[in-house]
Structures are given as structure tokens and as C-alpha cells.
Design an enzyme around this catalytic site. Structure first.
Site, short mmCIF file in Angstrom:
data_model
loop_
_atom_site.label_atom_id
_atom_site.label_comp_id
_atom_site.label_asym_id
_atom_site.label_seq_id
_atom_site.Cartn_x
_atom_site.Cartn_y
_atom_site.Cartn_z
CD GLU A 259 -2.65 1.55 0.29
OE1 GLU A 259 -2.43 2.56 -0.42
OE2 GLU A 259 -3.60 0.76 0.10
CG ASP B 12 3.90 0.71 -7.74
OD1 ASP B 12 3.22 -0.32 -7.88
OD2 ASP B 12 4.01 1.59 -8.63
CG ASP C 122 -8.13 5.20 -7.49
OD1 ASP C 122 -9.12 5.50 -8.19
OD2 ASP C 122 -7.38 6.05 -6.99
CG ASP D 31 -18.07 0.34 -4.93
OD1 ASP D 31 -16.85 0.18 -4.79
OD2 ASP D 31 -18.60 1.46 -5.01
CD GLU E 293 -18.41 -5.09 1.28
OE1 GLU E 293 -17.93 -5.64 0.27
OE2 GLU E 293 -18.74 -5.71 2.31
#
Length: 233
Positions: A94, A121, A143, A179, A215
């Protein structure tokens, strides 16, 4: 694709945030006191300019199965899986330092000891992991890069998926949660091209899933989560 004969680029684009709001004093403490002991050595170019492979077993002290979570956000899923599967070693990658700080606080609270944290990365990490060294991978609420011209920045492109396929062992599971319907569309097109077979694409989460703050935000805003499972060929 061969294992140690790749010639990685000397420089690559990185899109996305590295820092957010000012860190709390406790988060600064986590970073200063805990990160160095959890961070894999030999991942950055400064430490490993020749891009020699690192040994995952050295991270956890044995030859346990190694899993990888790309972009762990605030770390809820990563810590949950580490606690549920103490026999597995999990590496989280992360670049967002605020997320790294949040994860370190959760690690302290949970007391899990089977995690490694790469604060950067994921491509740098995948460059130095040996081929077929990872038994399972997770991509949770990446993202979305919603603008069409930015879709090439998404993780589900060859630039990311081919290195991921290299480090995953045959039969390894790759999970994607999102989502964003168009992210699902691109995932279903691009991931199989990289050497994966589709197992499931459903609205029901995995049995060992834990809902993350991303979420929960999606649900509050009326978006429907989707869970896609692939198997490395």
C-alpha cells in the site's frame, strides 16, 4: 515469462495519493516504531538496484504459504485474514502512508505476527518476489479511476496483471472485490488474458470475507458490491 531474467523499467508512472490528512501522533509512533520490523528488505531500487529476488520464507521464518494483498486500504481485511489464518504469511502492499499507519495500529491491537508490510507500489514488490511464490492474492476496492481516459491506470491491466500472474503459483486464487460495474467489466475481460480462469462472479462475498470501510461507504451510497474469483492457470 521467466523468473529472474526480467528487465524492469528504471522509472514508471505512479498514480494516486501517497499522503492524506496529517497523521495523528499515535500513527507517527506506529510508523517510527513498527514499520521497519515489518517491511520486507530488498524491495526498493535503493536497496536492490539489481532487482535480485527476495526470499519470502525469510519474512516469516519458515516455508509457510504466502498470500498477497494489493492496496490494503485501512488494513481491516489484511488483519482479519492474518488472525483467521495464523499458519499463513501475508504481505500487504500500500503506497498511501495514512493507510499504512492505520494498518500498523490494527496490527498492534490484534497482536498478529504473520504480516509483512510494503509501504509502496505493488509492482516493485512483484518484481522481486520469485515466480510461483504466492498462493493467494487479493484486490479489494481498488481505485476505480472512473474516467474513461484513466482506465489504463486501473490495476486490472497487463502492466499489473502479468507480474501478478508470474508470482502466483499454478492453481492460486485471485480475488477481486469492487462496487464499480465498469471495473467488473474490465476485470472479466483483462484478467483471463493474463493467465487466469474465471471461477465465480457474484454478489455474495466469500465465506471468510470481512466488510471494509470502503465497502461500508459503498453500501451507504447505494452501490452494490461484487466479488470475482479467478484461478491461476
Amino acid at each position: 515469462m521467466s523468473d529472474e531474467t526480467q528487465t524492469p523499467p528504471e522509472w514508471r508512472n505512479f498514480y494516486g495519493r501517497i499522503r492524506g490528512k496529517t497523521l495523528r501522533s499515535s500513527q507517527k509512533t506506529y510508523l517510527s516504531e513498527d514499520l521497519d520490523t515489518l517491511r520486507p528488505e530488498g524491495v526498493t531500487r535503493d536497496e536492490n538496484p539489481e532487482r535480485l529476488p527476495i526470499e519470502p520464507a525469510a519474512l516469516f521464518g519458515d516455508d509457510r504459504p504466502v498470500w498477497l494483498e494489493v492496496g490494503f486500504g485501512g488494513g481491516e481485511h489484511l488483519v482479519h485474514m492474518a488472525a483467521r489464518y495464523p499458519e499463513v504469511g501475508i504481505i500487504g502492499a500500500e503506497p498511501f502512508i495514512n493507510g499504512v499507519a492505520m494498518l500498523l495500529g490494527k496490527i498492534r491491537a490484534a497482536g498478529v505476527t504473520n504480516l509483512a508490510v510494503h509501504p509502496g507500489d505493488a509492482r516493485d514488490l512483484m518484481e522481486v518476489l520469485p515466480a510461483a511464490s504466492v498462493a493467494k492474492a487479493f484486490l479489494n476496492y481498488p481505485d476505480p479511476w472512473p474516467k474513461r481516459r484513466h482506465h489504463r491506470r486501473r490495476f486490472v491491466t497487463a502492466e499489473h496483471l502479468l507480474p501478478l500472474a508470474r508470482v502466483l503459483r499454478p492453481g492460486a486464487e485471485f480475488r477481486v472485490a469492487t462496487d464499480i460495474p465498469d471495473y467488473v467489466r474490465q476485470t472479466l475481460i483483462e484478467v483471463p488474458k493474463a493467465g487466469f480462469a474465471l471461477v465465480a462472479s457474484v454478489a455474495t462475498p466469500w465465506e471468510d470475507w470481512v466488510s471494509t470501510r470502503y465497502e461500508q461507504k459503498a453500501l451507504r451510497e447505494g452501490r452494490v458490491p461484487h466479488y470475482v474469483t479467478f484461478r491461476r492457470l
